[in-house]
Design an enzyme around this catalytic site. Structure first.
Site, PDB file in Angstrom:
ATOM      1  N   GLY A  66       0.793  -1.337   0.027  1.00 34.15           N
ATOM      2  CA  GLY A  66      -0.026   0.178  -0.049  1.00 34.15           C
ATOM      3  C   GLY A  66       0.827   1.211   0.002  1.00 34.15           C
ATOM      4  O   GLY A  66       0.439   2.394   0.288  1.00 34.15           O
ATOM      5  N   ARG A  67       1.996   1.228  -0.361  1.00 33.02           N
ATOM      6  CA  ARG A  67       2.964   2.367  -0.458  1.00 33.02           C
ATOM      7  C   ARG A  67       3.203   2.753   1.043  1.00 33.02           C
ATOM      8  O   ARG A  67       3.695   4.028   1.185  1.00 33.02           O
ATOM      9  CB  ARG A  67       2.276   3.560  -1.501  1.00 33.02           C
ATOM     10  CG  ARG A  67       2.538   3.084  -2.721  1.00 33.02           C
ATOM     11  CD  ARG A  67       3.965   2.859  -3.358  1.00 33.02           C
ATOM     12  NE  ARG A  67       3.976   2.709  -4.721  1.00 33.02           N
ATOM     13  CZ  ARG A  67       3.816   1.635  -5.591  1.00 33.02           C
ATOM     14  NH1 ARG A  67       3.721   0.495  -4.850  1.00 33.02           N
ATOM     15  NH2 ARG A  67       4.306   1.547  -6.722  1.00 33.02           N
ATOM     16  N   MET A  68       3.326   2.131   2.028  1.00 38.65           N
ATOM     17  CA  MET A  68       3.492   2.649   3.534  1.00 38.65           C
ATOM     18  C   MET A  68       4.732   1.927   3.630  1.00 38.65           C
ATOM     19  O   MET A  68       5.190   1.319   4.460  1.00 38.65           O
ATOM     20  CB  MET A  68       2.365   1.933   4.368  1.00 38.65           C
ATOM     21  CG  MET A  68       0.815   2.309   3.999  1.00 38.65           C
ATOM     22  SD  MET A  68       0.839   4.152   4.543  1.00 38.65           S
ATOM     23  CE  MET A  68       0.896   4.324   6.143  1.00 38.65           C
TER      24      MET A  68
END
Length: 214
Positions: free
Chosen positions: A191-193
């Site tokens: 999630g692009r975290m």
């Protein structure tokens, strides 16, 4: 239909990096990640993108190979090459490692300085003989009339050192040490975290680790 570049996406799912798992020293942490990249048999685990700055202040980048970690990152090159000339004018550099198989990246900003000649002599002596001859034959970054000329120059040095067991290091070839000013470790996450940690010196000149937003 070919996929549009804007549609290419990768979700990063392979690992995590917690603050407490980091070494207090960034060079030790780099050593650990490089060793893990070697163990994982990723492509070119020691390849690092080295960026220098020319006289107009324009960045210039190329890939070099990490050859050691000793109070900094060690690499070797021709001092008369473009990068060597730029380093003589401005020693500030940046370095990037990227291992897509491990979903990891390291970004480093630092200062490059030449190694002592004796250290460069030791490494040069460890190189294959063909690579030693190539260092003599190639005026790195210079314009040449043809690759036939380069090959002829190579065999000139083959003949020159034919009776020499130990080929000496060219005076214009040797090593640099990049001493870090700041280092960032990046671990891809879903999630692009992504997880990002930056080492920087505090007022007491000790390394301080900051957590950065992805």
């Amino acid at each position: 239909m070919e996929k549009k570049l804007s549609d290419i996406r990768t979700d990063f799912i392979k690992g995590g990096l917690e603050r407490d798992d980091l070494s207090p020293d960034p060079l030790t942490q780099i050593q650990q990640w490089v060793e893990q990249a070697v163990s994982a048999r990723v492509d070119e685990p020691t390849a690092m993108l080295l960026s220098t700055v020319d006289q107009q202040g324009i960045p210039d980048a190329r890939v070099v190979l990490l050859k050691g970690i000793e109070d900094g990152l060690i690499f070797y090159t021709n001092y008369e090459s473009v990068k060597g000339q730029q380093l003589a004018q401005n020693a500030n550099v940046s370095v990037v490692f990227f291992w897509p198989q491990l979903e990891r990246q390291i970004r480093l900003r630092g200062v490059a300085e030449k190694l002592l000649p004796a250290a460069s002599d030791v490494y040069f002596a460890s190189r294959p003989r063909e690579s030693q001859l190539g260092a003599w034959a190639s005026p790195q970054s210079s314009s040449i009339e043809s690759y036939e000329w380069l090959e002829k120059n190579y065999f000139f040095y083959v003949d020159r050192f034919q009776q020499t067991d130990a080929i000496p290091r060219p005076p214009y070839w040797g090593g640099y040490r990049v001493t870090p000013l700041s280092v960032e470790f990046w671990q891809g996450r879903p999630g692009r975290m992504h997880q990002r940690y930056r080492y920087a010196r505090n007022e007491a000149e000790a390394w301080q680790i900051n957590v950065l937003a992805p």
